[in-house]
Design a protein around this motif. Structure first.
Motif, short mmCIF file in Angstrom:
data_model
loop_
_atom_site.label_atom_id
_atom_site.label_comp_id
_atom_site.label_asym_id
_atom_site.label_seq_id
_atom_site.Cartn_x
_atom_site.Cartn_y
_atom_site.Cartn_z
N LEU A 210 -21.11 33.50 -45.59
CA LEU A 210 -22.19 34.48 -45.42
C LEU A 210 -22.56 34.60 -43.94
CD1 LEU A 210 -24.37 36.36 -46.64
CD2 LEU A 210 -25.86 34.35 -46.79
N ALA A 211 -22.62 35.84 -43.46
CA ALA A 211 -23.00 36.12 -42.07
C ALA A 211 -24.14 37.13 -42.09
CB ALA A 211 -21.80 36.69 -41.32
N VAL A 212 -25.15 36.94 -41.24
CA VAL A 212 -26.28 37.88 -41.23
C VAL A 212 -26.74 38.18 -39.81
CG1 VAL A 212 -27.19 37.29 -43.51
CG2 VAL A 212 -27.99 36.02 -41.54
N GLN A 213 -27.35 39.36 -39.67
CA GLN A 213 -27.98 39.77 -38.42
C GLN A 213 -29.25 40.52 -38.75
OE1 GLN A 213 -24.91 42.27 -36.79
NE2 GLN A 213 -24.07 40.60 -35.53
N GLY A 214 -30.21 40.45 -37.84
CA GLY A 214 -31.46 41.18 -38.03
C GLY A 214 -32.34 41.00 -36.81
N PRO A 215 -33.63 41.30 -36.97
CA PRO A 215 -34.54 41.18 -35.83
C PRO A 215 -34.80 39.73 -35.43
CG PRO A 215 -35.75 41.76 -37.83
CD PRO A 215 -34.29 41.85 -38.16
N THR A 216 -34.58 38.78 -36.36
CA THR A 216 -34.73 37.36 -36.04
C THR A 216 -33.35 36.73 -36.02
OG1 THR A 216 -34.92 36.82 -38.38
CG2 THR A 216 -36.98 37.25 -37.20
N ARG B 18 -28.68 43.01 -41.84
CA ARG B 18 -27.42 43.34 -42.48
C ARG B 18 -26.65 42.05 -42.72
NH1 ARG B 18 -26.23 46.77 -37.48
NH2 ARG B 18 -25.61 45.24 -35.89
N ALA B 19 -25.74 42.09 -43.69
CA ALA B 19 -25.00 40.88 -44.06
C ALA B 19 -23.54 41.23 -44.23
CB ALA B 19 -25.57 40.31 -45.35
N ALA B 20 -22.70 40.21 -44.17
CA ALA B 20 -21.26 40.38 -44.40
C ALA B 20 -20.71 39.09 -44.96
CB ALA B 20 -20.55 40.74 -43.09
N ILE B 21 -19.57 39.20 -45.65
CA ILE B 21 -18.86 38.01 -46.11
C ILE B 21 -17.58 37.92 -45.26
CG2 ILE B 21 -17.76 36.86 -48.07
CD1 ILE B 21 -20.76 37.36 -48.50
N LEU B 22 -17.45 36.85 -44.51
CA LEU B 22 -16.34 36.72 -43.56
C LEU B 22 -15.38 35.62 -44.00
CD1 LEU B 22 -18.33 36.96 -40.18
CD2 LEU B 22 -17.35 38.82 -41.57
N ASP B 23 -14.10 35.80 -43.64
CA ASP B 23 -13.12 34.75 -43.95
C ASP B 23 -13.15 33.69 -42.86
OD1 ASP B 23 -11.69 35.63 -41.77
OD2 ASP B 23 -10.03 36.49 -42.94
N TYR C 237 -20.63 32.69 -50.28
CA TYR C 237 -21.22 33.78 -51.05
C TYR C 237 -20.14 34.77 -51.42
CZ TYR C 237 -26.37 33.66 -51.10
OH TYR C 237 -27.68 33.39 -51.40
N LEU C 238 -20.39 35.61 -52.41
CA LEU C 238 -19.59 36.81 -52.57
C LEU C 238 -20.54 37.99 -52.66
CD1 LEU C 238 -19.71 38.09 -55.69
CD2 LEU C 238 -18.20 36.18 -56.18
#
Ligand code: 3UK
Length: 542
Positions: free
Chosen positions: A390-396, A371-376, A421-422
């Protein structure tokens, strides 16, 4: 304490504390792996168990080809050399160095079967860089392609932990091939834990000490089971080819692990410059291509009369794929490139798209499993259309080897890739720039890559790089370094034409106020533009 099958617990002891890890998401059903797994066995024995043992696993461009069974047996024999001749113990770090080749692949699997940790190094690295890596990873052994022995020999006196170096790709009596030939075909791979480290991949850091990213056996298999399955969707009859070195995780996954995970084959190319890659594609007819955006552009620009008809799927990563390059490749081959952003820290691609769901200019959507998100600035999620981090999370995820910079990459459980990113209303992620590459000119935020994409649409431009140059009045101005196509002059008229073209293509205030013509652009071995070098040139008024 994390359980381990390593007798040498160097890696486990230098993992970041659990609280500093990114949040791991392992809830896809295919990601529920057993507590113990060895990713080399999982891949090779897995293929053989599925009845794929007699299919071609790896081949070279000069006719060598090994089946899954051949590769399994050879890597067993080399694992025996490591353990029986060199005394490699589970958890030891083994440096691995060579251009992409079947033998390099066999050594990779051998090290992992022996329960040791692969530390692969890019072929072009020099003694100084090899020394930094060997010492940071405290490598005890090295397997090195005989043709790349010189720099490692130069590094050795400064690498006190490095006990032995064996050469492969040689007929010498003490070389890997000769020693392996005398060994039985079987080897009991070390029954590692899913969370034992299998490889330490070093970032191609542009400044400062390189960072070692640790990846578990489970991470390797998870990377194989996410993006390749959902976005690449290759089949066992595919033949994979491409340019990234196996020491770069883009290459390790795309050119070796992903094909082998599904029973397909890997055509490994030692010298994958665009011209030779074109030859190999025409001659050996691979079906899946992995390379960087500049290489697609270079190949397309010399495509006349060449045969790309074997290709079915093309993957681009490493840098943003300009819409102009996507279009050029499609016009040349009829293929829609699959773009994907990955990182050494995340192991492989986490935002991408399948080839039948493309949005030019966008990288894609989170890969299933991620999953991903755009954070301030302070970590709050931003609404669609807003540029942020850009922020991401996953199995790795990022686990730096003994490095205080863990807290730069992992914040509040998110992997922060360092990219601006946007995310648009439809959920497409659109790359802007590296966060520290944004150009601030007269109060405007300008992303260099957007200006580059616009310039690339002009018929005179072969390649370009856009950075900030100091300017008394505006603080910074946008400066473009341009490589022209043959037959074009870098004169005032061309400069005006390029500036007018940019103004007519994107918001006029983004146009390059300065343009410098150069013969080539500084790039890394992984195909990335070295913006810091262009910035240095701009700083010095060059
Ligand atoms: C940039 C991209 C826009 C981005 C990599 C695929 O490149 C890889 O790893 P690195 O550690 O660099 C990571 C950084 O490179 N980047 C990569 N791909 C894209 N930017 N669009 C893209 N498609 O700044 C990212 O943070 O060298 C790529 C698989 C494995 C990898 N290691």
């Amino acid at each position: 304490m994390i359980p381990t099958a390593h007798t040498d617990t160097f890696a486990r002891d230098r993992l970041p504390p659990r609280g500093d890890w990114p949040e791991l998401i392992l809830d896809l059903p295919e990601l529920r792996y057993p507590e113990r797994m060895n990713c080399a066995t999982e891949i090779l024995a897995g293929a053989i168990a599925r009845g794929q043992g007699d299919r071609v696993a790896v081949r070279s461009t000069d006719g060598l080809s090994w089946t899954y069974r051949d590769l399994d047996v050879l890597s067993n024999r080399i694992a025996r050399v490591l353990v029986e001749n060199l005394g490699v113990a589970p958890g030891n770090r083994v440096l691995l160095r060579g251009p992409n080749s079947p033998m390099m692949a066999a050594c990779w699997f051998a090290i992992v079967k022996a329960g040791a940790i692969v530390v692969a190094t890019m072929p072009l690295l020099r003694a100084k860089e090899l020394t930094d890596i060997a010492n940071k990873a405290q490598a005890s052994h090295a397997l090195c392609d005989a043709r790349l022995a010189v720099e490692l020999d130069l590094a050795r006196p400064a690498c006190p932990t490095l006990r032995s170096v064996l050469h492969f790709q040689t007929d010498a009596a003490g070389g890997v091939e000769a020693l392996a030939a005398g060994k039985p075909a079987s080897f009991d791979a070390v029954h590692t834990y899913a969370e034992d480290t299998a490889l330490i991949a070093f970032t191609s850091g542009t400044t400062g000490q390189p960072k070692g990213t640790m990846h578990f056996h489970r991470d390797v298999i998870a990377a194989c089971d996410c993006w390749p399955k959902y976005h690449l969707r290759a089949v066992p009859d595919d033949v994979f080819v491409g340019s990234p070195p196996l020491a770069f995780t883009f290459g390790l996954g795309g050119l070796l692990l992903f094909p082998l995970r599904i029973g397909a084959s890997a055509l490994l190319v030692e010298r994958p410059a665009p011209e030779s890659l074109i030859d190999v594609i025409g001659r050996l007819r691979p079906t899946v291509l992995f390379t960087a955006p500049t290489s697609y552009r270079a190949m397309a620009l010399q495509a006349a009369g060449r045969d790309f008809s074997s290709l079915r799927k093309c993957v681009s990563a490493g840098e943003a794929l300009p819409a102009a390059t996507r279009k050029l490749w499609k016009d040349t081959t009829g293929i829609d490139i699959i773009d994907g952003i990955g990182s050494t820290e995340m192991l492989h691609i986490f935002i991408s798209h399948p080839d039948d769901d493309v949005k030019p200019g966008a990288t894609g959507k989170p890969v299933p499993g991620y999953r991903a998100a755009i954070l301030d600035e302070v970590g709050r999620p931003l609404p669609p259309g807003k540029v942020g981090r850009l922020a991401v999370q996953g199995p790795t995820g990022c686990k730096y080897l003994d490095d205080p910079r863990q807290s730069n990459y992992v914040q509040d459980g998110w992997n922060m890739t360092g990219d601006a990113y946007l995310c648009d209303e439809e959920g497409w992620y659109v790359y802007q720039a590296r966060t520290d590459d944004m150009i601030v000119s007269a109060g405007y935020n300008i992303a260099g890559p957007e200006v580059e994409s616009a310039l690339l649409l002009h018929p005179a431009v072969a390649e370009c790089g856009v950075v900030a140059a100091p300017d008394e009045e505006r603080g910074m101005i946008v400066k473009a370094y341009v490589v022209l196509k043959p037959g074009h002059e870098g004169d005032a008229a061309t400069t005006r034409a390029l500036q007018d073209h940019v103004k007519a293509t994107i918001a006029p205030y983004k146009y390059p106020r300065a343009i410098e013509y150069v013969g080539s652009l500084p790039r890394t071995e992984t195909g990335k533009l070295q913006r810091f070098r262009l910035r240095q040139m701009a700083q010095e008024g060059r």
